[in-house]
Design a protein around this motif. Structure first.
Motif, PDB file in Angstrom:
ATOM      1  N   LEU A  61      13.687  47.022  14.376  1.00  0.00           N
ATOM      2  CA  LEU A  61      14.611  47.049  13.368  1.00  0.00           C
ATOM      3  C   LEU A  61      16.074  46.587  14.263  1.00  0.00           C
ATOM      4  N   HIS A  62      16.295  47.183  15.417  1.00  0.00           N
ATOM      5  CA  HIS A  62      17.645  46.771  16.145  1.00  0.00           C
ATOM      6  C   HIS A  62      17.505  45.346  16.496  1.00  0.00           C
ATOM      7  N   GLN A  63      16.280  44.875  17.027  1.00  0.00           N
ATOM      8  CA  GLN A  63      16.091  43.766  17.250  1.00  0.00           C
ATOM      9  C   GLN A  63      16.288  42.612  16.399  1.00  0.00           C
ATOM     10  N   THR A  64      15.696  42.857  15.203  1.00  0.00           N
ATOM     11  CA  THR A  64      15.756  42.081  14.229  1.00  0.00           C
ATOM     12  C   THR A  64      17.210  41.936  13.612  1.00  0.00           C
ATOM     13  N   SER A  65      18.095  42.924  13.588  1.00  0.00           N
ATOM     14  CA  SER A  65      19.360  42.810  12.976  1.00  0.00           C
ATOM     15  C   SER A  65      20.238  42.106  14.080  1.00  0.00           C
ATOM     16  N   LEU A  66      19.783  42.101  15.129  1.00  0.00           N
ATOM     17  CA  LEU A  66      20.771  41.088  16.143  1.00  0.00           C
ATOM     18  C   LEU A  66      20.246  39.834  16.044  1.00  0.00           C
ATOM     19  N   LEU A  67      19.079  39.514  15.904  1.00  0.00           N
ATOM     20  CA  LEU A  67      18.566  38.133  15.731  1.00  0.00           C
ATOM     21  C   LEU A  67      19.185  37.455  14.451  1.00  0.00           C
ATOM     22  N   ALA A  68      19.035  38.360  13.371  1.00  0.00           N
ATOM     23  CA  ALA A  68      19.478  37.808  12.115  1.00  0.00           C
ATOM     24  C   ALA A  68      20.955  37.375  11.749  1.00  0.00           C
ATOM     25  N   GLU A  69      21.714  38.026  12.891  1.00  0.00           N
ATOM     26  CA  GLU A  69      23.274  37.562  12.906  1.00  0.00           C
ATOM     27  C   GLU A  69      23.432  36.020  13.380  1.00  0.00           C
ATOM     28  N   LYS A  70      22.523  35.616  14.083  1.00  0.00           N
ATOM     29  CA  LYS A  70      22.410  33.963  14.543  1.00  0.00           C
ATOM     30  C   LYS A  70      21.336  33.132  13.869  1.00  0.00           C
ATOM     31  N   VAL A 129      13.435  45.666  28.309  1.00  0.00           N
ATOM     32  CA  VAL A 129      14.531  46.002  27.294  1.00  0.00           C
ATOM     33  C   VAL A 129      14.172  47.472  26.708  1.00  0.00           C
ATOM     34  N   MET A 130      15.044  48.097  27.166  1.00  0.00           N
ATOM     35  CA  MET A 130      14.691  49.665  26.919  1.00  0.00           C
ATOM     36  C   MET A 130      14.915  50.182  25.435  1.00  0.00           C
ATOM     37  N   ASN A 131      14.144  51.053  24.659  1.00  0.00           N
ATOM     38  CA  ASN A 131      14.236  51.295  23.466  1.00  0.00           C
ATOM     39  C   ASN A 131      15.652  51.993  22.806  1.00  0.00           C
ATOM     40  N   CYS A 132      16.633  51.502  23.293  1.00  0.00           N
ATOM     41  CA  CYS A 132      18.027  52.129  23.047  1.00  0.00           C
ATOM     42  C   CYS A 132      18.375  51.790  21.463  1.00  0.00           C
ATOM     43  N   PRO A 133      19.072  52.675  20.819  1.00  0.00           N
ATOM     44  CA  PRO A 133      19.592  52.145  19.420  1.00  0.00           C
ATOM     45  C   PRO A 133      20.853  51.189  19.572  1.00  0.00           C
ATOM     46  N   ARG A 134      21.022  50.554  18.631  1.00  0.00           N
ATOM     47  CA  ARG A 134      22.366  49.609  18.450  1.00  0.00           C
ATOM     48  C   ARG A 134      23.624  50.628  18.967  1.00  0.00           C
ATOM     49  N   ARG A 135      24.597  50.080  19.188  1.00  0.00           N
ATOM     50  CA  ARG A 135      25.926  50.839  19.741  1.00  0.00           C
ATOM     51  C   ARG A 135      26.352  51.610  18.751  1.00  0.00           C
ATOM     52  N   HIS A 189      25.792  55.776  26.787  1.00  0.00           N
ATOM     53  CA  HIS A 189      25.127  55.012  25.643  1.00  0.00           C
ATOM     54  C   HIS A 189      26.063  53.843  25.249  1.00  0.00           C
ATOM     55  N   LEU A 190      27.370  53.999  25.306  1.00  0.00           N
ATOM     56  CA  LEU A 190      28.312  52.824  25.147  1.00  0.00           C
ATOM     57  C   LEU A 190      28.344  51.751  26.064  1.00  0.00           C
ATOM     58  N   SER A 191      28.185  51.915  27.404  1.00  0.00           N
ATOM     59  CA  SER A 191      28.230  51.166  28.383  1.00  0.00           C
ATOM     60  C   SER A 191      26.939  50.556  28.667  1.00  0.00           C
ATOM     61  N   GLU A 192      25.667  51.228  28.728  1.00  0.00           N
ATOM     62  CA  GLU A 192      24.536  50.495  29.317  1.00  0.00           C
ATOM     63  C   GLU A 192      23.240  50.992  28.173  1.00  0.00           C
ATOM     64  N   TYR A 193      23.168  52.034  27.758  1.00  0.00           N
ATOM     65  CA  TYR A 193      22.103  52.391  26.906  1.00  0.00           C
ATOM     66  C   TYR A 193      22.081  52.155  25.529  1.00  0.00           C
ATOM     67  N   ASN A 194      22.437  50.938  24.874  1.00  0.00           N
ATOM     68  CA  ASN A 194      22.480  50.522  23.541  1.00  0.00           C
ATOM     69  C   ASN A 194      21.721  49.181  23.461  1.00  0.00           C
ATOM     70  N   TYR A 195      21.201  48.725  22.312  1.00  0.00           N
ATOM     71  CA  TYR A 195      20.269  47.696  22.155  1.00  0.00           C
ATOM     72  C   TYR A 195      21.265  46.268  22.510  1.00  0.00           C
ATOM     73  N   GLU A 196      22.375  46.262  22.249  1.00  0.00           N
ATOM     74  CA  GLU A 196      23.140  45.300  22.531  1.00  0.00           C
ATOM     75  C   GLU A 196      23.261  44.944  23.830  1.00  0.00           C
ATOM     76  N   ARG A 197      23.489  45.621  24.630  1.00  0.00           N
ATOM     77  CA  ARG A 197      23.493  45.486  26.508  1.00  0.00           C
ATOM     78  C   ARG A 197      21.944  45.314  26.601  1.00  0.00           C
ATOM     79  N   GLN A 198      20.765  46.054  26.052  1.00  0.00           N
ATOM     80  CA  GLN A 198      19.691  45.734  26.642  1.00  0.00           C
ATOM     81  C   GLN A 198      18.807  44.444  26.290  1.00  0.00           C
ATOM     82  N   PHE A 199      19.387  43.979  25.076  1.00  0.00           N
ATOM     83  CA  PHE A 199      18.656  42.604  24.470  1.00  0.00           C
ATOM     84  C   PHE A 199      19.241  41.527  25.197  1.00  0.00           C
TER      85      PHE A 199
END
Length: 397
Positions: free
Chosen positions: A20-29, A173-179, A364-374
């Motif tokens: 779900l996180h990956q899809t939402s990021l990809l769908a932005e572009k 790509v660790m399974n973090c939530p979005r920021r 979480h805000l610096s490293e362990y969020n999906y935006e950063r991991q992906f």
């Protein structure tokens, strides 16, 4: 015209937060289409972001599914994947062993870059079913032909490279939530108040309420907790297993402090978890998928996002990601006394708990969020698409 991506997973993607996180990021572009299957037991709500095209193959699932219905659903799934691949999207992503076995060969035949982003460990798992082992072997053969391999944990990456004889270590790509910029108001505390549950401190578990999660030992550990602390379990479970947990709690005289909320949709998960005092994730490391799960357990990263201290099991990567960072305590899941002592440390020491919470939010805000991991995978996708191979074919109905 935006480039098109095809995402393929045999099981329901609405039960997989990382997808779900990956899809939402990809769908932005990009224009994103997902093919998956859904059973009556799966969430019927569409949890992907607006604009994502969903192709759901319905199947009975569960024990009621006959061999014929299983074969029919697999055939329908395969036909739809082939049909969509023939429209030549710019990238295809496969998320599980079954999808990988079908997609990689098809993508290479069409000349389409393919990503294998696997949820499961690729190894010899003695606890897996015969069918699962067969699919893992097929995936093992096809994985070498994927253009990019992605897994959720460093130790899984090393294992996959050796097991599949890959030329390179897979991308992690660790399974973090979005920021999560702000912590939502607690629906959990409101729900407890509506149920006339007045206990002030909450030990929280989220996930399947099922055997092999050490839930019995957590209940046995409650004798070490302060008497105003309750154990809240969020998730779906069989009536038989939940009854056995209630029976155990009654025998230990803690039944009034054991609370079941049932399943919560992922869209409500963070508000439904906020306000907990301690999160608990105790996985049995004899199972490969749980042994190499430091970066793969999304529950640990969801607690981090909310700034909730946690008690977890030891294992490869746990020290580096959690305990050394001061955001978790690790204990032997088989020892209720140790579990209770660790939980009590957070419940009884506000300074320790507060410092763990601050560190967790910072991580979480610096490293362990999906935006950063992906970022590495998004960069790879961008490079592939800007290389000039835009097919622009019409989507089938």
């Amino acid at each position: 015209m935006r480039a098109r991506l095809l995402l393929v997973q045999r099981s329901c993607v609405d039960t997989y937060p990382p997808v779900l996180h990956q899809t939402s990021l990809l769908a932005e572009k990009y224009d994103v289409t997902i093919i998956d299957t859904v059973t009556p037991q799966d969430p019927q709500d569409i949890l992907t972001t607006r604009g994502v095209r969903r192709i759901r193959i319905k199947t009975e699932g569960g024990q009621k599914q006959t061999l014929w219905s299983r074969m029919y659903a697999a055939r329908q799934f395969d036909k739809r994947v082939l049909r969509m691949a023939e429209t030549r999207p710019q990238i295809i992503i496969a998320y599980d062993h079954y999808a990988l076995a079908k997609v990689v060969r098809c993508a290479r035949r069409q000349g389409i870059p393919c990503i294998a982003h696997l949820h499961e460990v690729l190894s010899d798992d003695p606890y897996a079913s015969f069918r699962s082992r067969c699919m893992a072997q097929r995936a093992r053969r096809e994985l070498r032909n994927a253009d990019l391999v992605v897994v959720a944990d460093l130790y899984r990456a090393r294992s996959a490279r050796m097991f599949c004889d890959l030329p390179n270590t897979p991308t992690v790509v660790m399974n973090c939530p979005r920021r999560l910029l702000t912590i939502p108001s607690s629906k959990l505390q409101n729900w407890l108040a509506d149920q006339s549950i007045a206990y002030s401190r909450v030990v929280h578990y989220q996930g399947n309420v099922a055997p092999r999660k050490n839930l019995e030992n957590i209940i046995r550990s409650m004798r070490h907790w302060p008497t105003d602390a309750i154990f809240v379990l969020v998730g779906r479970g069989s009536d038989t297993f939940i009854s056995s947990l209630k029976k155990l709690a009654t025998e230990l005289a803690v039944e009034t402090r054991l609370v079941f909320t049932g399943r919560v949709n992922y869209t409500d998960l963070f508000a439904g978890t906020a306000g907990a005092s301690v999160g608990v994730t105790l996985l049995e490391s004899r199972y490969p998928n749980w042994r190499w799960a430091a970066g793969a357990s999304n529950k640990r990263f969801e607690y981090l996002a909310l700034g909730i201290p946690q008690v977890t099991n030891p294992g490869p990567g746990i020290k580096e990601l959690f305990t050394n960072e001061g955001v978790a305590l690790s204990v032997d899941p088989s020892k209720p006394d140790d579990i209770g002592t660790a939980i009590n440390k957070y419940l009884s020491n506000s300074e320790l708990s507060s410092q763990a919470s601050i560190r967790a939010r910072r991580l979480h805000l610096s490293e362990y969020n999906y935006e950063r991991q992906f970022e590495p995978v998004m960069g790879w996708i961008d490079a592939q698409i800007t290389s000039g191979k835009h097919y622009g074919s019409r989507l089938p109905p």
